[in-house]
Design an enzyme around this catalytic site. Structure first.
Site, short mmCIF file in Angstrom:
data_model
loop_
_atom_site.label_atom_id
_atom_site.label_comp_id
_atom_site.label_asym_id
_atom_site.label_seq_id
_atom_site.Cartn_x
_atom_site.Cartn_y
_atom_site.Cartn_z
N ASP A 85 -12.82 0.07 4.06
CA ASP A 85 -11.83 0.97 3.99
C ASP A 85 -10.81 0.84 2.87
O ASP A 85 -10.79 -0.32 2.36
CB ASP A 85 -11.35 1.55 5.31
CG ASP A 85 -11.00 2.98 5.38
OD1 ASP A 85 -10.90 3.68 4.56
OD2 ASP A 85 -11.19 3.57 6.56
N CYS A 116 -8.82 -1.47 -12.79
CA CYS A 116 -9.74 -1.58 -11.72
C CYS A 116 -11.20 -2.11 -12.07
O CYS A 116 -11.95 -2.28 -11.31
CB CYS A 116 -9.92 -0.27 -10.83
SG CYS A 116 -8.26 0.07 -9.52
N GLY A 148 9.19 -9.27 -3.48
CA GLY A 148 8.07 -9.72 -4.31
C GLY A 148 7.58 -11.14 -4.37
O GLY A 148 8.62 -12.12 -4.15
N ASP A 199 -2.73 -4.27 -3.84
CA ASP A 199 -3.67 -4.03 -5.21
C ASP A 199 -2.95 -4.51 -6.38
O ASP A 199 -1.81 -4.19 -6.68
CB ASP A 199 -3.78 -2.63 -5.47
CG ASP A 199 -5.30 -2.12 -5.91
OD1 ASP A 199 -5.78 -2.94 -6.78
OD2 ASP A 199 -6.12 -1.41 -5.43
N ASP A 230 -3.79 3.74 -1.94
CA ASP A 230 -4.43 3.41 -0.66
C ASP A 230 -3.93 3.85 0.64
O ASP A 230 -4.50 4.13 1.80
CB ASP A 230 -4.65 1.85 -0.50
CG ASP A 230 -5.54 1.29 -1.39
OD1 ASP A 230 -6.50 2.16 -2.09
OD2 ASP A 230 -5.39 0.13 -1.79
N LEU A 255 -15.42 -2.01 7.24
CA LEU A 255 -16.25 -1.02 6.54
C LEU A 255 -15.83 -0.48 5.14
O LEU A 255 -15.88 0.51 4.40
CB LEU A 255 -15.87 0.46 7.53
CG LEU A 255 -16.49 0.38 8.99
CD1 LEU A 255 -16.11 1.60 9.62
CD2 LEU A 255 -18.13 0.12 8.87
N LYS A 305 -12.13 -5.36 -11.16
CA LYS A 305 -12.61 -5.99 -9.83
C LYS A 305 -13.56 -6.99 -9.61
O LYS A 305 -14.60 -7.03 -10.59
CB LYS A 305 -12.74 -4.71 -9.09
CG LYS A 305 -11.56 -3.88 -8.27
CD LYS A 305 -12.06 -2.87 -7.52
CE LYS A 305 -10.99 -2.27 -6.65
NZ LYS A 305 -11.40 -1.21 -5.77
#
Length: 358
Positions: free
Chosen positions: A58, A25, A147, A76, A99, A56, A28
């Site tokens: 989220d 992460c 996928g 992700d 998430d 927002l 990012k």
């Protein structure tokens, strides 16, 4: 032509973190730059059944299907954060599944997102990545349904996940209430510890506690009673933007101020030592820049100022819960999430979105 044992031997010598510039992460896009990009996109008006969208920041979108079912959708992916392929796949899966858990939902299906350098990596590497992810998806009680893959210069892997939640029992980052207690369910420090791994000053055995934490699913609803689930007013998972960035987003979305005691933050045994040794990522700086106008942390020492900006991968959940339920919720979660702690409380809105106290 090498035999299967020779191919496996080559795969085992590849340190995946050395094949990419940034991992996990911490890779990012910075929150500041991301917000700038999104501000220039003209999104269409949302359908009335869309209960949660990206406005927002989220953790996932929620779309109401019926009075009893809403879809939770997220995506992700990232570059390797660990050297062992199977561990990388499992952590990437746990991070994506998180998430859905952060919205109070249960994952149902997952689709893989894969970029793989066919010319430079043996097939066994991606087999292990996929196996690690598949095992973790199965542990979550979800289905790996397919996928998409491309041939690329660097390895990247993640999931698009769909889950279910009852529309009246979903969690968002926008419903924290003054006097709520703040609970964090995992220790902080995966960013600095994996930075030490990438610098080759640490081995995976040296950061085993962080790896175990990243591999742990955030399925906290499985350990709580229905009454305790209802007592959770707001939630978010702590990932690449660090505790500072994600707590800021929750505070702003809820129009409250969070007050967090730094000495109550759960840390890995080596978190502060790794920060002291200078194991940092670009995200430590970008998370500071993202939050500096909205948080107050002047009372913290140098290391704790780094802790709050440390980019987490597959980090814990930050929960805003009714104060009369916080003790029992912590007690219930500690059976699985041993680092769970009450780290502060929610106050009425003030000058700063988040106040970090010593």
């Amino acid at each position: 032509m090498p035999n299967s044992q020779e191919v496996a031997a080559v795969a085992n010598t590849i340190a995946l973190t050395q094949t990419v510039q940034k991992g996990g992460c911490a890779a990012k896009v910075s929150a500041i730059y991301l917000r700038e990009i999104l501000s220039k996109v003209k999104f269409p008006k949302a359908h009335e059944a869309l209960l949660v969208d990206a406005r927002l920041f989220d953790d996932a979108g929620i779309y109401k299907v019926s009075d009893d079912i809403a879809l939770v959708q997220t995506l992700d992916f990232f570059t390797p954060i660990l050297d062992t392929a199977k561990h990388f796949g499992a952590v990437a899966a746990a991070n994506a599944l998180s998430d859905v858990y952060a919205m109070g939902g249960k994952p149902k299906t997952a689709m893989g997102i894969l970029a793989f350098p066919i010319a430079t990596m043996p097939e066994s590497v991606i087999v292990d990545v996929m196996q690690g992810a598949s095992d973790k998806i199965a542990e979550a009680g979800a289905n790996f349904v397919g996928g998409h893959s491309i041939d690329d210069d660097t390895l990247k892997f993640g999931l698009s996940v769909t889950g279910f939640v009852h529309p009246e029992r979903m969690w968002t980052n926008a419903a924290a209430r003054p006097d709520d207690h703040l609970i964090l369910t995992k220790a902080l420090g995966t960013g600095t510890m994996t930075a030490g791994l990438k610098r080759r000053e640490l081995a995976e055995d040296d950061i085993s506690e962080a790896i175990a934490s990243m591999l742990m699913l955030n399925n906290i609803v499985d350990y709580l009673s229905e009454e305790q689930v209802q007592a959770i007013h707001a939630a978010t998972d702590i990932t690449g933007f660090g505790l500072s960035g994600h707590s800021q987003q929750l505070a702003k979305a809820s129009n409250v101020t969070l007050k967090i005691k730094s000495q109550r933050l759960p840390l890995f045994s080596q978190s502060l030592a790794c920060l002291e040794r200078g194991f940092l990522t670009k995200a430590h700086r970008s998370n500071f820049e993202y939050t500096q106008a909205s948080i107050e942390a002047s009372g913290l020492d140098k290391l704790y100022n780094l802790v709050i900006h440390d980019p987490q991968t597959s980090g814990g959940l930050l929960l805003a819960v009714a104060p009369d339920s916080s003790h029992k919720i912590v007690e219930s979660l500690k059976s699985k999430f041993k680092s769970t702690e009450v780290i502060g409380f929610v106050d009425s809105p003030q000058k700063y979105a988040v106040i970090f106290e010593p």
